[in-house]
Scaffold this active site. Structure first.
Site, short mmCIF file in Angstrom:
data_model
loop_
_atom_site.label_atom_id
_atom_site.label_comp_id
_atom_site.label_asym_id
_atom_site.label_seq_id
_atom_site.Cartn_x
_atom_site.Cartn_y
_atom_site.Cartn_z
N ARG A 291 2.91 0.49 3.21
CA ARG A 291 3.22 -0.95 3.15
C ARG A 291 3.84 -1.32 1.81
O ARG A 291 4.62 -2.28 1.72
CB ARG A 291 1.98 -1.79 3.45
CG ARG A 291 0.76 -1.55 2.55
CD ARG A 291 -0.44 -2.29 3.15
NE ARG A 291 -1.64 -2.23 2.34
CZ ARG A 291 -2.53 -1.24 2.33
NH1 ARG A 291 -2.32 -0.17 3.09
NH2 ARG A 291 -3.61 -1.31 1.56
N GLU B 53 -4.10 0.35 -3.33
CA GLU B 53 -5.05 -0.76 -3.26
C GLU B 53 -6.45 -0.27 -3.65
O GLU B 53 -6.73 0.93 -3.64
CB GLU B 53 -5.06 -1.33 -1.84
CG GLU B 53 -6.04 -2.46 -1.56
CD GLU B 53 -5.87 -3.68 -2.46
OE1 GLU B 53 -6.16 -3.55 -3.68
OE2 GLU B 53 -5.47 -4.74 -1.96
N HIS C 169 -0.27 -3.80 -4.61
CA HIS C 169 -1.26 -4.45 -3.76
C HIS C 169 -2.03 -5.50 -4.55
O HIS C 169 -2.01 -5.49 -5.78
CB HIS C 169 -2.21 -3.40 -3.19
CG HIS C 169 -1.51 -2.24 -2.55
ND1 HIS C 169 -1.26 -2.17 -1.20
CD2 HIS C 169 -0.95 -1.13 -3.09
CE1 HIS C 169 -0.59 -1.06 -0.93
NE2 HIS C 169 -0.40 -0.41 -2.06
N HIS D 10 2.99 -6.30 -1.58
CA HIS D 10 3.65 -5.92 -0.33
C HIS D 10 3.66 -7.07 0.67
O HIS D 10 2.85 -8.00 0.60
CB HIS D 10 2.97 -4.70 0.29
CG HIS D 10 1.53 -4.96 0.66
ND1 HIS D 10 1.15 -5.62 1.81
CD2 HIS D 10 0.37 -4.66 0.01
CE1 HIS D 10 -0.16 -5.71 1.87
NE2 HIS D 10 -0.67 -5.14 0.78
#
Length: 537
Positions: free
Chosen positions: A73, A101, A211, A15
């Site tokens: 994100r 993440e 991520h 991201h």
């Protein structure tokens, strides 16, 4: 022995920059452990994401399926890519909690300094670097709050254009309170085995927008034969820079298909994937001032200040951040005046011409092939370093190094270059005279085959125009499809940079550092210098 069969590809994109990826005291921003906290992108992050989309378009990468995490994100990066690459609007989308993440537990919301003061700097570093050790778990109140929102649940959302979204909840799975990197590695495995690898085996291209640690975890699954649990921690996953893996299948002696395997030579960390970039992405990576600044810090709560006490609740922190409005203080376009970055898609002849004329001849430039062997240096570089091209052609740059050259910086530089990333670093090197000098080095990848392909497309389009009176619309569609497949095949065959160009700042001798000894200079292994008589002969 059977010939390996080329299969599909996987493109990873981390991201864009989020507000917890930034440290800027002037704006009250500090980097924080983010994990499953749902923080938004900065204006720079949105611009990075759009640049990644334009890069995919430049390289003619058309995914058959797109995967994101449940965090905004990741999803917002996907949306920015879609805005600049509308052809992807009809591609099926899968958003899964398994790509979230790594969950940093009690560290979420804390800055590195806050975590160190509260829990001990050495322990925090151990949790960050260890494969199996996880930080302390998130407290129950924050965990309860986390489980109330969609991105904190073990769900997968599947969206097909024109159809209702399908939401699947994985039964018997609880939201984690903390995770080690090994836990994150195990979390992504079912999605890889059941959702992504089968698509690759069918020849599909899959785009994954996720991520840093969920990408590292999946990369470790892919490069299982070459990457260790130690080296995976050091793999650099920069924001919004496409990382491409191509795959092949080898048939067993019985004729049955074996498991898919990544194509390509591994880097020193064991990674077989390679990054791709455009001039835009290179400049974003190397020059932080060229993208828009943001003013969100002025309205973020005191929990985002480096001098404030750590937030006691992820709930209050994420709610404050999510309600923040981002504003650009500059245009969303960067200054495109630097010719050095234009070299990224030029042919070798054009690069050498740039190095020897105009602005290029003022910079100390050296050109290597994609494997790092020197093919050309200009006069400014020769004046700086003291070596003539005849002495160094076909060599790597190792002859510039000496006892005070940092092995860790060189190792990091080599890994970045091997993986196709642009690099900018400060390094001590040694001139031909043996005298030390320290300067900034900037290295960019070059994709000369993009220039070659553009010329081929011009010729093809010209031929198509000349023959347009003799072609039906169906014939034109068929020709367009052939062109697309040709570009796709070209990318599979040439995913690596064809060359690298390094620019060294012109700096004086550093007489405070000891020079090389005669013995050290003798070990450089240079080519014999050609004389004019040799050239005439």
């Amino acid at each position: 022995m059977r010939t390996p069969k080329s299969l599909g590809r996987v493109i990873f994109i981390r991201h864009g920059e989020s507000i917890w990826n930034v440290t800027d005291p002037s704006r009250g921003l500090v980097t924080r452990f983010t994990g499953w906290a749902d923080v938004p992108l900065t204006a720079r992050g949105r611009y990075q994401a759009a640049a990644a989309g334009r890069c995919l378009k430049t390289f003619n990468i058309k995914p058959d399926a797109i995967f994101t995490s449940l965090l905004s994100r990741s999803k917002d990066t996907y949306k920015e890519i879609l805005n600049v690459y509308p052809a992807l609007q009809n591609v099926p989308l899968v958003s899964s909690w398994r790509l979230n993440e790594r969950h940093y537990g009690a560290l979420v919301g804390l800055s590195k300094d806050e975590a160190g003061r509260k829990l001990g700097a050495e322990r925090v570093m151990e949790w960050r670097r260890s494969w199996e050790q996880a930080p302390p778990p998130m407290d129950q109140e924050d965990l309860m709050d986390l489980s109330q929102v969609a991105w904190g649940k073990p769900i997968t959302e599947i969206t097909h254009p024109g159809k209702n979204q399908i939401v699947t909840v994985e039964k018997g799975i609880s939201v984690p309170r903390t995770e080690s990197l090994a836990d994150c590695f195990n979390r992504v495995l079912p999605l890889w085995k059941n959702g992504i690898a089968p698509r690759v085996a069918r020849g599909e291209t899959v785009l994954i927008v996720a991520h840093a640690n969920s990408i590292r975890s999946m990369v470790k699954h892919i490069d299982v034969d070459t990457m260790t649990v130690t080296s995976v921690r050091d793999v650099h996953i920069p924001s919004a820079t496409p990382l491409v893996y191509s795959f092949e299948a080898r048939e067993s002696l019985s004729g049955c298909a074996a498991s898919i395997k990544p194509m390509g030579d591994p880097t020193q960390l064991g990674m077989t994937g390679r990054y791709i970039a455009t001039k835009e992405i290179v400049r974003l990576a190397l020059e932080s001032h060229i993208c828009p600044a943001v003013t969100e810090a002025s309205r973020i709560s005191k929990t985002s200040s480096s001098s404030s006490p750590p937030s006691s609740s992820i709930r209050s922190t994420t709610k404050t951040v999510s309600s923040t409005h981002l504003e650009d203080t500059h245009s969303s376009h960067y200054d495109d005046s630097s010719s050095f970055y234009d070299l990224i898609d030029k042919g070798l002849t054009e690069i050498i011409e740039y190095a020897n004329t105009g602005q290029g001849q003022k910079d100390a430039l050296i050109i290597t092939d994609g494997r790092g062997y020197i093919v050309h240096s200009n006069q400014a570089w020769e004046n700086l370093c003291g070596f003539h091209i005849d002495e160094i052609r076909g060599k790597t740059n190792e002859f510039l190094q000496g006892p005070l050259t940092s092995p860790s910086i060189v190792s990091s530089l080599n890994q970045e270059v091997q993986s196709g990333l642009p690099v900018q670093t400060q390094l001590i090197n040694y001139r031909k005279s043996g005298v030390a000098f320290e300067n900034k080095i900037t290295i960019i990848p070059v994709y000369s085959w993009l220039s070659e392909e553009a010329e081929e497309n011009k010729k093809m389009n010209s031929n198509n125009t000349n023959q347009s009176n003799h072609c039906s619309s169906n014939d034109e569609d068929d020709e367009s499809e052939k062109n697309s497949l040709s570009q796709r095949d070209l990318f599979l065959k040439k995913p690596l940079p064809s060359h690298f160009v390094a620019k060294l700042d012109i700096t004086p001798d550093d007489h405070a550092l000891p020079p090389l000894t005669e013995e050290q200079m003798a070990k450089r292994g240079l080519n014999p210098r050609k004389t004019q008589d040799d050239v005439n002969a």
